[in-house]
Design a protein around this motif. Structure first.
Motif, PDB file in Angstrom:
ATOM      1  N   HIS A 359       0.816  -1.224   0.000  1.00 49.28           N
ATOM      2  CA  HIS A 359       0.000   0.000   0.000  1.00 49.28           C
ATOM      3  C   HIS A 359       0.847   1.270   0.000  1.00 49.28           C
ATOM      4  CE1 HIS A 359      -3.071   2.881   1.897  1.00 49.28           C
ATOM      5  NE2 HIS A 359      -3.376   2.710   0.633  1.00 49.28           N
ATOM      6  N   VAL A 361       0.578   5.567  -0.466  1.00 49.84           N
ATOM      7  CA  VAL A 361      -0.250   6.763  -0.597  1.00 49.84           C
ATOM      8  C   VAL A 361       0.607   7.851  -1.235  1.00 49.84           C
ATOM      9  CG1 VAL A 361      -1.595   8.510   0.616  1.00 49.84           C
ATOM     10  CG2 VAL A 361      -1.557   6.163   1.475  1.00 49.84           C
ATOM     11  N   ARG A 363       0.616  11.650  -1.859  1.00 51.37           N
ATOM     12  CA  ARG A 363      -0.048  12.924  -1.543  1.00 51.37           C
ATOM     13  C   ARG A 363       0.426  13.962  -2.547  1.00 51.37           C
ATOM     14  NH1 ARG A 363       1.473  12.345   4.558  1.00 51.37           N
ATOM     15  NH2 ARG A 363      -0.165  10.914   5.195  1.00 51.37           N
ATOM     16  N   ARG A 375      -3.359  12.432 -13.868  1.00 51.15           N
ATOM     17  CA  ARG A 375      -3.568  11.591 -12.673  1.00 51.15           C
ATOM     18  C   ARG A 375      -3.392  10.118 -13.021  1.00 51.15           C
ATOM     19  NH1 ARG A 375      -5.965  13.856  -8.124  1.00 51.15           N
ATOM     20  NH2 ARG A 375      -6.511  16.034  -8.441  1.00 51.15           N
ATOM     21  N   ASP A 392      -2.926   4.817  -3.763  1.00 48.91           N
ATOM     22  CA  ASP A 392      -3.966   5.811  -3.506  1.00 48.91           C
ATOM     23  C   ASP A 392      -3.396   7.209  -3.691  1.00 48.91           C
ATOM     24  OD1 ASP A 392      -6.128   4.184  -2.850  1.00 48.91           O
ATOM     25  OD2 ASP A 392      -5.357   3.858  -0.823  1.00 48.91           O
ATOM     26  N   VAL A 393      -4.073   8.031  -4.464  1.00 55.87           N
ATOM     27  CA  VAL A 393      -3.629   9.417  -4.625  1.00 55.87           C
ATOM     28  C   VAL A 393      -4.523  10.293  -3.754  1.00 55.87           C
ATOM     29  CG1 VAL A 393      -3.337  11.332  -6.233  1.00 55.87           C
ATOM     30  CG2 VAL A 393      -2.770   9.007  -6.957  1.00 55.87           C
ATOM     31  N   GLU A 394      -3.906  11.123  -2.953  1.00 60.18           N
ATOM     32  CA  GLU A 394      -4.644  11.951  -2.002  1.00 60.18           C
ATOM     33  C   GLU A 394      -4.308  13.418  -2.301  1.00 60.18           C
ATOM     34  OE1 GLU A 394      -4.346  10.083   2.063  1.00 60.18           O
ATOM     35  OE2 GLU A 394      -3.849  12.162   2.571  1.00 60.18           O
ATOM     36  N   ASP A 395      -5.322  14.251  -2.531  1.00 59.43           N
ATOM     37  CA  ASP A 395      -5.059  15.678  -2.761  1.00 59.43           C
ATOM     38  C   ASP A 395      -4.921  16.407  -1.419  1.00 59.43           C
ATOM     39  OD1 ASP A 395      -5.417  14.964  -5.336  1.00 59.43           O
ATOM     40  OD2 ASP A 395      -6.913  16.495  -5.810  1.00 59.43           O
ATOM     41  N   VAL A 396      -3.873  17.192  -1.288  1.00 58.58           N
ATOM     42  CA  VAL A 396      -3.687  17.968  -0.049  1.00 58.58           C
ATOM     43  C   VAL A 396      -3.361  19.414  -0.440  1.00 58.58           C
ATOM     44  CG1 VAL A 396      -2.909  16.045   1.399  1.00 58.58           C
ATOM     45  CG2 VAL A 396      -1.242  17.248   0.024  1.00 58.58           C
TER      46      VAL A 396
END
Ligand SMILES: [Zn+2]
Length: 416
Positions: A359, A361, A363, A375, A392-396
């Motif tokens: 896993h 991530v 960011r 993306r 997992d792509v996470e927008d911050v």
């Protein structure tokens, strides 16, 4: 000494080393023990091959043994003290004499002079927890010798940068000095806000590697070359770029720097290896074959400037910056960043966090140009690089920094 040839510097290192080893064997219990256990007599160490038989000293050992590393005849209350940043555990306390402190300052100043700063000229510092002098004597000393204005990396906002600009106009620093990523954040604000008065003659980015796309933004915003340096509290400056910017010259008149493979053999130029340093100056608390938690690559060619000290092509990152694949192999965080952030348009900043083997991530701080195609490209790159892992792509809205003011771009949370 900077224009001595590589060979002359090497001979000088071996003679300083022999002196250091005889000293610690006679006056340092901790090292005498280690040498005896390894069956090594200091007098027999006359080449790098023999030197490499001495055991490696880890951060863990220094943390656990602390002042047991002090040599006989040194009083801890009379020594200068420095502490390492505590981003990866309890800080390490380092003790050294006033003389060593001055020699370290000298090599730092020599490095700054290479890129156009002169002793006594004001410095603009972008630093976490800036140290303000607290006695009148210290304030006077700073005002005369080290005039400095600071921008706290904990709050690089537009307002703070405007305030920094006002101080800059008054003091006119010639050198901008700071944590690499913080200098980059400052550069983005300088560009966006069209700030014109922060105009250094030289820029030094330290404390971590300077990522290629960050270097580009810094150089564009300030219109001059950025200089990267690499060092630590334990031994001071390890390597620094000169005005040619072809790599980082090893601080070979004060240290022995080795770049080693996992099995302890010497890495070839261009091959990433662990950095191991020996401080030839500090006899009070010796650091002999001390393993940094960083990977770096030596360059195969000497620098065009003519200085003899060999160069590190680049510092690749910390051991904790390497991510792991399911098959057990590892990937340097910096190459992940280089292959995505610098190639896919529309991503402003990025941080990669791996919590398990399967896993990851990612960011990202998305820019206005970031569309679905970009993306998908990002996810596809990670999915191919880490086969079998979920991405997992996470927008911050920003990448937060650690307690010591530094940023980390790739974090592997899987224990070794
Ligand atoms: Zn050079």
């Amino acid at each position: 000494m900077q224009y001595l040839s590589e060979q002359e510097l090497h001979e000088r290192q071996l003679s300083q080393l022999s002196d250091l080893l005889q000293f610690v064997y006679a006056r340092n219990n901790f090292y005498r023990h280690r040498f005896n256990e390894a069956g090594i007599q200091p007098a027999s160490v006359t080449s790098m091959e023999q030197f490499r038989r001495l055991p490696i000293l880890t951060k863990g050992e220094v943390r656990a043994r602390g002042r047991e590393l002090l040599s006989d005849g040194f009083d801890a209350t009379q020594l200068q003290k420095a502490k390492t940043g505590g981003s990866t555990g309890k800080p390490i306390e380092v003790l050294f004499t006033e003389e060593v402190s001055q020699l370290r300052n000298a090599s730092g100043r020599r490095n700054k002079r290479w890129i156009g700063w002169r002793v006594g000229e004001p410095v603009g510092a972008v630093w976490g927890n800036p140290i303000e002098p607290d006695t009148i004597r210290e304030r006077l000393r700073q005002w005369i010798l080290d005039p400095t204005i600071s921008l706290d990396t904990m709050s690089i906002t537009v307002d703070a940068v405007r305030e920094f600009e006002r101080k800059w106009r008054r003091m006119q620093p010639t050198l901008l000095f700071g944590h690499a990523h913080s200098v980059f954040v400052l550069a983005t604000i300088v560009e966006e806000e069209n700030i014109e008065d922060i105009r250094p003659r030289a820029i030094i980015a330290s404390s971590m590697m300077l990522l290629p796309h960050e270097r580009e933004v810094i150089e564009r915003a300030f219109g001059i070359k950025a200089t990267n340096i690499y060092g630590c509290e334990e031994v001071g400056l390890i390597a620094g770029e000169c005005e040619w910017h072809e790599g980082l010259h090893l601080n070979n008149d004060q240290l022995i720097v080795e770049v080693l493979r996992e099995d302890g053999s010497e890495a070839r130029p261009g091959e990433a290896g662990l950095v191991v340093v020996t401080d030839l100056l500090n006899k009070a608390m010796p650091f002999i074959r001390y393993r940094m938690e960083d990977y770096a690559e030596l360059a195969s060619e000497p620098c065009s400037c003519g200085r003899g000290a060999p160069i590190l092509r680049r510092v690749v990152g910390r051991t904790a910056d390497f991510l792991k694949r399911l098959d057990g192999s590892r990937v340097a965080g910096i190459s992940l960043i280089e292959n995505t952030l610098t190639r896919i348009p529309g991503i402003e900043q990025m941080q990669i966090v791996q919590d398990t083997l399967s896993h990851i991530v990612v960011r990202i701080v998305p820019g206005p140009d970031l569309g679905t195609a970009q993306r998908n490209e990002l996810v596809a790159y990670f999915a191919t690089t880490f086969k079998g892992a979920t991405i997992d792509v996470e927008d911050v809205c920003g990448i937060s920094q650690e307690a010591n003011g530094k940023y980390r771009f790739s974090i592997c949370q899987i224990p070794d």
